[in-house]
Design a protein around this motif. Sequence first.
Motif, PDB file in Angstrom:
ATOM      1  N   HIS A   1      -2.550   9.839  -0.782  1.00 37.52           N
ATOM      2  CA  HIS A   1      -2.400   9.740   0.668  1.00 37.52           C
ATOM      3  C   HIS A   1      -2.670   8.292   1.072  1.00 37.52           C
ATOM      4  O   HIS A   1      -3.512   7.633   0.478  1.00 37.52           O
ATOM      5  N   HIS A   2      -1.968   7.845   2.119  1.00 33.30           N
ATOM      6  CA  HIS A   2      -2.142   6.454   2.543  1.00 33.30           C
ATOM      7  C   HIS A   2      -2.588   6.361   4.006  1.00 33.30           C
ATOM      8  O   HIS A   2      -2.067   7.079   4.855  1.00 33.30           O
ATOM      9  N   LEU A   3      -3.559   5.507   4.262  1.00 31.54           N
ATOM     10  CA  LEU A   3      -3.947   5.234   5.654  1.00 31.54           C
ATOM     11  C   LEU A   3      -3.953   3.727   5.901  1.00 31.54           C
ATOM     12  O   LEU A   3      -4.669   2.977   5.228  1.00 31.54           O
ATOM     13  N   ASP A   4      -3.138   3.314   6.864  1.00 29.49           N
ATOM     14  CA  ASP A   4      -3.137   1.925   7.330  1.00 29.49           C
ATOM     15  C   ASP A   4      -4.205   1.875   8.434  1.00 29.49           C
ATOM     16  O   ASP A   4      -3.962   2.321   9.556  1.00 29.49           O
ATOM     17  N   THR A   5      -5.382   1.365   8.099  1.00 30.17           N
ATOM     18  CA  THR A   5      -6.490   1.448   9.067  1.00 30.17           C
ATOM     19  C   THR A   5      -6.291   0.549  10.283  1.00 30.17           C
ATOM     20  O   THR A   5      -6.896   0.773  11.328  1.00 30.17           O
TER      21      THR A   5
ATOM     22  N   GLY B   1      -6.183  11.605  -4.294  1.00 32.82           N
ATOM     23  CA  GLY B   1      -6.592  10.212  -4.176  1.00 32.82           C
ATOM     24  C   GLY B   1      -6.038   9.601  -2.904  1.00 32.82           C
ATOM     25  O   GLY B   1      -5.169  10.187  -2.252  1.00 32.82           O
ATOM     26  N   THR B   2      -6.566   8.439  -2.545  1.00 34.67           N
ATOM     27  CA  THR B   2      -6.143   7.796  -1.301  1.00 34.67           C
ATOM     28  C   THR B   2      -6.006   6.283  -1.479  1.00 34.67           C
ATOM     29  O   THR B   2      -6.685   5.680  -2.314  1.00 34.67           O
ATOM     30  N   VAL B   3      -5.127   5.725  -0.674  1.00 34.24           N
ATOM     31  CA  VAL B   3      -4.981   4.265  -0.584  1.00 34.24           C
ATOM     32  C   VAL B   3      -5.280   3.920   0.866  1.00 34.24           C
ATOM     33  O   VAL B   3      -4.644   4.442   1.774  1.00 34.24           O
ATOM     34  N   LEU B   4      -6.283   3.096   1.094  1.00 32.93           N
ATOM     35  CA  LEU B   4      -6.585   2.653   2.463  1.00 32.93           C
ATOM     36  C   LEU B   4      -6.377   1.153   2.516  1.00 32.93           C
ATOM     37  O   LEU B   4      -6.824   0.435   1.608  1.00 32.93           O
TER      38      LEU B   4
ATOM     39  N   SER C   1       0.829  -1.214   0.000  1.00 35.72           N
ATOM     40  CA  SER C   1       0.000   0.000   0.000  1.00 35.72           C
ATOM     41  C   SER C   1       0.857   1.256   0.000  1.00 35.72           C
ATOM     42  O   SER C   1       0.549   2.221  -0.692  1.00 35.72           O
ATOM     43  N   ARG C   2       1.928   1.233   0.793  1.00 41.15           N
ATOM     44  CA  ARG C   2       2.812   2.407   0.836  1.00 41.15           C
ATOM     45  C   ARG C   2       3.443   2.649  -0.529  1.00 41.15           C
ATOM     46  O   ARG C   2       3.509   3.783  -0.999  1.00 41.15           O
ATOM     47  N   ARG C   3       3.868   1.575  -1.187  1.00 41.25           N
ATOM     48  CA  ARG C   3       4.493   1.738  -2.509  1.00 41.25           C
ATOM     49  C   ARG C   3       3.494   2.230  -3.540  1.00 41.25           C
ATOM     50  O   ARG C   3       3.812   3.041  -4.406  1.00 41.25           O
ATOM     51  N   ILE C   4       2.263   1.739  -3.452  1.00 40.07           N
ATOM     52  CA  ILE C   4       1.226   2.162  -4.403  1.00 40.07           C
ATOM     53  C   ILE C   4       0.913   3.639  -4.194  1.00 40.07           C
ATOM     54  O   ILE C   4       0.820   4.417  -5.148  1.00 40.07           O
ATOM     55  N   ALA C   5       0.792   4.047  -2.922  1.00 39.39           N
ATOM     56  CA  ALA C   5       0.480   5.449  -2.632  1.00 39.39           C
ATOM     57  C   ALA C   5       1.589   6.353  -3.177  1.00 39.39           C
ATOM     58  O   ALA C   5       1.326   7.399  -3.782  1.00 39.39           O
ATOM     59  N   GLU C   6       2.830   5.916  -3.009  1.00 38.17           N
ATOM     60  CA  GLU C   6       3.971   6.683  -3.498  1.00 38.17           C
ATOM     61  C   GLU C   6       3.931   6.791  -5.029  1.00 38.17           C
ATOM     62  O   GLU C   6       4.100   7.854  -5.601  1.00 38.17           O
TER      63      GLU C   6
END
Length: 212
Positions: free
Chosen positions: A29-33, A109-112, A19-24
């Motif tokens: 923005h990335h949130l690890d829920t 955009g966001t990646v959760l 997820s971190r790599r995709i957000a980058e």
Amino acid sequence: MTLVIAIDGPAAAGKGTLSRRIAEEYGFHHLDTGLTYRATAKALLDAGLPLDDEEVAEKTAREVELAGLDRSVLSAHAIGEAASKIAVMPAVRRALVEAQRAFSRKEPGTVLDGRDIGTVVCPDAAVKLYVTASPEVRARRRYDEIVAGGGIADYAAIFEDVKKRDERDMGRADSPLRPAEDAHLLDTSEMSIEAAFQAAKMLIDAALKEKI
Ligand code: DC
């Protein structure tokens, strides 16, 4: 319009790194829920409050600040266990899901990532991935991670733990872990992180092309 990428899957499947790599890659923005559940659990543990009082846990969940979440201070095994226990409480989930949805609307955009992003938090996400790996592979990765960090690990205990966590996450009544009907399945058992990232990127690019 904000583009949302939802990434779900069981513990230690590699969702976080992916997820971190995709957000980058996409500048999102990335949130690890998982951290929102962990932060709630840690606040309860630190204050010596019970883990089985839904009202107290909900109040604590509403005080969690998304901005300050840091996995390095929330990674302890006991915090993960406590998080998985309070995650079965509907009032806790409602409080945290509200905050997660607000986050998901950030531009551009966001990646959760989590357990219920594609099914409950962001059912309209532009792309949904369900990232998994066999329990043996996930336990092995966690073992290697601990050993690489200079720690002492017991593979059999970690394997039992992975299975127990799966049972709790998949078996709860409210928002159990399961793939959304429109999720793309990504089994990373036989893949390196890099190969998983490339596979995810292909799925995302194809899905985004259709949306735009
Ligand atoms: O991904 P993690 O190990 O940090 O998550 C800790 C616990 O939080 C996990 O056992 C279940 C819960 N969780 C959840 O119920 N829903 C999410 N979206 C994320 C995590």
